[in-house]
Design an enzyme around this catalytic site. Structure first.
Site, PDB file in Angstrom:
ATOM      1  N   SER A   1     -28.569 -53.929  54.987  1.00  0.00           N
ATOM      2  CA  SER A   1     -27.687 -52.900  54.362  1.00  0.00           C
ATOM      3  C   SER A   1     -27.202 -51.752  55.082  1.00  0.00           C
ATOM      4  O   SER A   1     -26.109 -51.195  55.343  1.00  0.00           O
ATOM      5  CB  SER A   1     -28.530 -52.625  52.880  1.00  0.00           C
ATOM      6  OG  SER A   1     -29.392 -52.049  53.337  1.00  0.00           O
ATOM      7  N   ASP A   2     -28.318 -51.306  55.749  1.00  0.00           N
ATOM      8  CA  ASP A   2     -28.184 -50.287  56.792  1.00  0.00           C
ATOM      9  C   ASP A   2     -27.212 -50.356  58.126  1.00  0.00           C
ATOM     10  O   ASP A   2     -26.465 -49.647  58.360  1.00  0.00           O
ATOM     11  CB  ASP A   2     -29.500 -49.520  57.190  1.00  0.00           C
ATOM     12  CG  ASP A   2     -30.514 -50.396  57.561  1.00  0.00           C
ATOM     13  OD1 ASP A   2     -30.232 -51.852  57.748  1.00  0.00           O
ATOM     14  OD2 ASP A   2     -31.546 -50.023  57.860  1.00  0.00           O
ATOM     15  N   CYS A   3     -27.565 -51.697  58.624  1.00  0.00           N
ATOM     16  CA  CYS A   3     -26.675 -51.814  59.719  1.00  0.00           C
ATOM     17  C   CYS A   3     -25.252 -52.184  59.239  1.00  0.00           C
ATOM     18  O   CYS A   3     -24.336 -51.889  59.843  1.00  0.00           O
ATOM     19  CB  CYS A   3     -27.192 -53.355  60.190  1.00  0.00           C
ATOM     20  SG  CYS A   3     -28.722 -53.134  61.036  1.00  0.00           S
TER      21      CYS A   3
END
Length: 767
Positions: A484-486
């Site tokens: 998700s953060d990538c």
């Protein structure tokens, strides 16, 4: 001399790719590369690391940097600047330091547009690979003499002063780290009294002084059983029959965090087969060296729950031990005897291998991480030693090697996209587009080519996988695992690039592919507003009572994280500005709920627990920037005020911040020894305060931090390597070698942009 190769697949017929190997980075030894000046620099770097190894544990990652800087003939043309005591930070000084850093690190960009860097640190990655290759007969094929030399160097250089090895390079000695590295040295040819600085005998003494190898944690017992150094009866059960359970049951593997699932999938296969390698004379010697009593006299049943106190971070609850005892005493004896061994066990093993092959294929045999890669590779060999599955695994082993001045190590799997997305944002914040057009265009192209274009193959939901189309991975597209953060950081980069002239940075990513990324983020958000890392969260928290490891916490199910939530909120706020009509209500609800989650998980002292960096400083940066993006300010949000107070209260006399990795396992703020500052953490805190509006209230703390960053910059524009900055699952550090450049540059760029250039402390140059 070792050389880093970029985006190459070689001629191996068993390797394949989805995007022409963009992001791939492999090391090869070139015997023809004998430049005496370069060799002298490499040897000097090795000696310098060795002499300071007990003070600064992470490498400065110099080998590939020396290579790239030489190939590009880099010369720093901007004079070094210093801000003297009593002197204010000038616009010229901030600009000069920023430009020096940008030009230096831009010169280290790879040909495919990404920035290579070491991403390692755990001391339990290499030995399982060496054991696997020893078992399968491929050790001499994969490990040349140069591989052996550099692997041993890494082990020697990270041996603790007491003779043991830690769970990770910063940690105290543990049985897990010491036994694995001891075995690794012996398999690579060292004798019982061999090794630099008597490494082998010192390691053996530590093991025997702490109870012998039977006190190794459960993962270690598994590998020792595979190697014939422990008996499988000394392990707690890992029945493959879990894969036959109905998926609606709470303890089904589908409910597990993906890394937990992917570790115990091949472990359960090897356990179910009770696979043990052929017993060689070396293994017989190791049996004598590692145990405190004769091997055939060990009561294996009694050592199942034994774990060295130095390794124990998460003691097993009594309930869990009762479950293992029940399975051990009642279930396993039935499943390993006729007729259930034919009716159930063999069926379970086939189902498990089906999942292993599926995961292997969908990651191009990189697999989700280093621990899982080796276990899956061994399982494929046990199933068919001459099969294509195993050969495809061998072809991807080089993807995990990394070489630095401290030797050869195994990476987690690489942080190519993560590092690149962060540095792109630092570059864009620097407002130096005209000077770095080519750098930006190459990075933009790399990010676009690294986006995952498809979901996992076939009926992926039946294989307990989730959507990945539109996501970004931590490393490269071939890896395949959405994060998700990538995804959020990749989306932010593409949105920012879309605001720029295409003749400068290349064509913008098509809106449809941006929509795919947004779809992934919206899909993953939890009911509480938080964002998990890989897959939807929400399983029952009580399942964490079944955590079978002794050295990690919160690994059984997926959880939400402050960093992932913040990244996603920031990305969707920017997306909403540029595409206000696309799924408007869902995007707005996401932002509102995400901001509320960031407020809800704040600690009483105003901090946020950082899950992937050290620790409360890292969490505060993410939280404050996420809240700021969502419209929360110092004036309208108590969480922002408390977060600002937390950071200001821990600022050090020299203007910096410095937090020990010990904050992560202790779950409370622990400063570095002697109140030292860390430049990466100083950069996080500086950016967090700026986004919280500190420049409008009192910019003095910001100027002090910027002064430290400027004065710490090295002559060539680099920054010094200091303490490790990354962490995972609360108890294991991870070295992000790129961080020492990315974050000081980014912080200086944000400082120069948002700290009013007309203020008393930082002023524009006079005309």
């Amino acid at each position: 001399m070792w050389k880093l190769k970029i985006a190459e697949g070689g001629s191996d017929p068993y390797i394949y790719t989805t995007n022409n190997f963009v992001g791939r980075q492999i090391w090869e030894f070139d015997p023809q590369a004998t430049d005496p000046q370069q060799l002298a620099k490499v040897e000097a770097a090795r000696l310098n690391f060795y002499n300071h190894r007990h003070k600064i544990k992470p490498s400065s990652d110099l080998l590939w940097r020396l290579q790239f800087l030489e190939e590009k003939d880099f010369r720093q043309n901007i004079a070094q600047v210093k801000v003297e005591d009593g002197e204010e930070v000038s616009y010229e000084a901030a600009t000069a330091a920023l430009k020096r850093g940008v030009h230096f690190y831009s010169a280290l960009q790879a040909s495919d547009g990404h920035w290579p860097a070491e991403n390692a640190g755990p001391m339990f990655f290499m030995s399982p690979l060496v054991m696997c290759l020893y078992i399968t007969g491929h050790l001499n094929t994969i490990f040349t003499e140069e591989h052996r030399r550099e692997t041993l160097r890494y082990i020697y250089y990270h041996q603790n002063e007491d003779g043991g090895w830690g769970f990770h390079i910063e940690g105290q000695s543990t049985m897990f780290g010491t036994v694995l590295n001891y075995i690794c040295m012996r398999l690579l040819g060292e004798g019982p009294e061999g090794g630099q600085d008597n490494a082998v005998s010192r390691g053996r003494k530590w093991i025997l002084d702490h109870g012998g190898a039977t006190a190794i944690p459960s993962w270690g017992k598994t590998w020792l059983s595979i190697m014939g150094l422990c008996d499988w009866s000394g392990c707690n059960p890992m029945p493959p029959e879990f894969w036959l359970l109905p998926s609606y049951l709470p303890m089904h593997p589908a409910k597990m965090w993906c890394y937990c699932r992917m570790v115990y999938m091949p472990m359960s296969y090897l356990y179910g087969k009770r696979f043990t390698t052929h017993i060689t004379p070396l293994i017989l010697q190791l049996r004598e060296e590692l145990h405190t009593q004769p091997y055939d006299q060990i009561n294996w049943k009694k050592v199942r729950h034994v774990c060295c106190k130095e390794d124990t971070y998460y003691p097993h609850p009594i309930l869990q031990d009762l479950i293992w005892d029940t399975l051990y005493l009642t279930t396993e004896p039935l499943l390993t005897r006729w007729p259930l061994n034919k009716l159930i066990r063999e069926r379970a093993l086939k189902k498990t291998m089906k999942h292993i092959h599926y995961e292997d294929e969908n990651s191009r045999y990189i697999v989700i991480g280093a621990v899982e890669k080796v276990l899956c590779m061994l399982a494929c060999w046990v199933e068919d030693p001459n099969g294509d599955y195993f050969k495809k695994h061998l072809a991807r082993v080089p993807d995990y090697f990394w070489v630095a001045e401290d030797g050869m190590k195994i990476q987690s799997f690489g942080s190519q996209h993560w590092d690149t997305a962060f540095f792109v944002q630092a570059l864009l914040a620097s407002d130096m587009t005209d000077e770095i057009r080519t750098t930006l265009a190459k990075a933009h192209d790399c990010i676009k080519k690294s986006q995952v274009k498809d979901n996992p193959s076939g009926d992926f939901r039946s294989m307990y996988r989730h959507i990945s189309k539109g996501a970004w991975t931590f490393s490269d597209q071939d890896h395949g695992w959405q994060l998700s953060d990538c995804t959020a950081e990749g989306l932010k980069c593409c949105l920012l690039f879309s605001l720029m002239q295409p003749e400068v940075v290349g064509e913008a990513m098509p809106p449809e592919r941006l929509y795919d990324s947004v779809n992934v983020l919206l899909y993953l958000q939890s009911k509480n507003g938080g964002m998990p890392g890989w897959e939807p969260a929400g399983e029952s928290e009580w399942l964490e009572l079944l955590n079978p490891t002794e050295f990690f916490e919160n690994i059984v199910i997926e959880h939400e994280y402050v960093e992932c939530t913040s990244s996603a909120v920031q990305a969707l706020v920017l997306f909403k500005k540029l595409y206000p009509l696309h799924r408007r209500k869902e995007v707005e609800r996401f932002i509102t709920n995400g901001a509320k989650y960031l407020e809800d998980i704040q600690m009483p002292d105003g901090s946020w627990y950082g899950n992937w960096g050290v620790c409360f400083t890292y969490g505060a940066w993410f939280a404050l920037e996420g809240l700021s993006a969502a419209g929360k300010t110092y004036n309208n949000c108590a969480a922002v005020r408390k977060g600002v107070d937390f950071l200001l209260n821990i600022q050090l006399e020299d203007g910096g911040w410095g937090e020990s990795y010990q904050s992560c396992p202790d779950k409370k703020y622990v400063p570095l020894e002697d109140n030292r500052s860390n430049l990466v953490q100083t950069s996080w805190a500086l950016m967090g305060l700026i986004y919280a509006g500190q420049a409008d209230r009192d910019p003095t703390p910001l100027h002090r931090a910027a002064k430290l960053l400027i004065n710490s910059q090295l002559e060539d524009g680099d920054f010094p390597q200091q303490e490790i900055a990354g962490v995972f699952k609360m108890n294991c550090t991870l070295h992000f070698a790129a961080y020492r450049n990315i974050f000081p540059i980014w912080a200086l760029a944000v400082y120069r942009r948002f700290c009013n250039p007309n203020s008393e402390a930082i002023s524009k140059p006079s005309k």
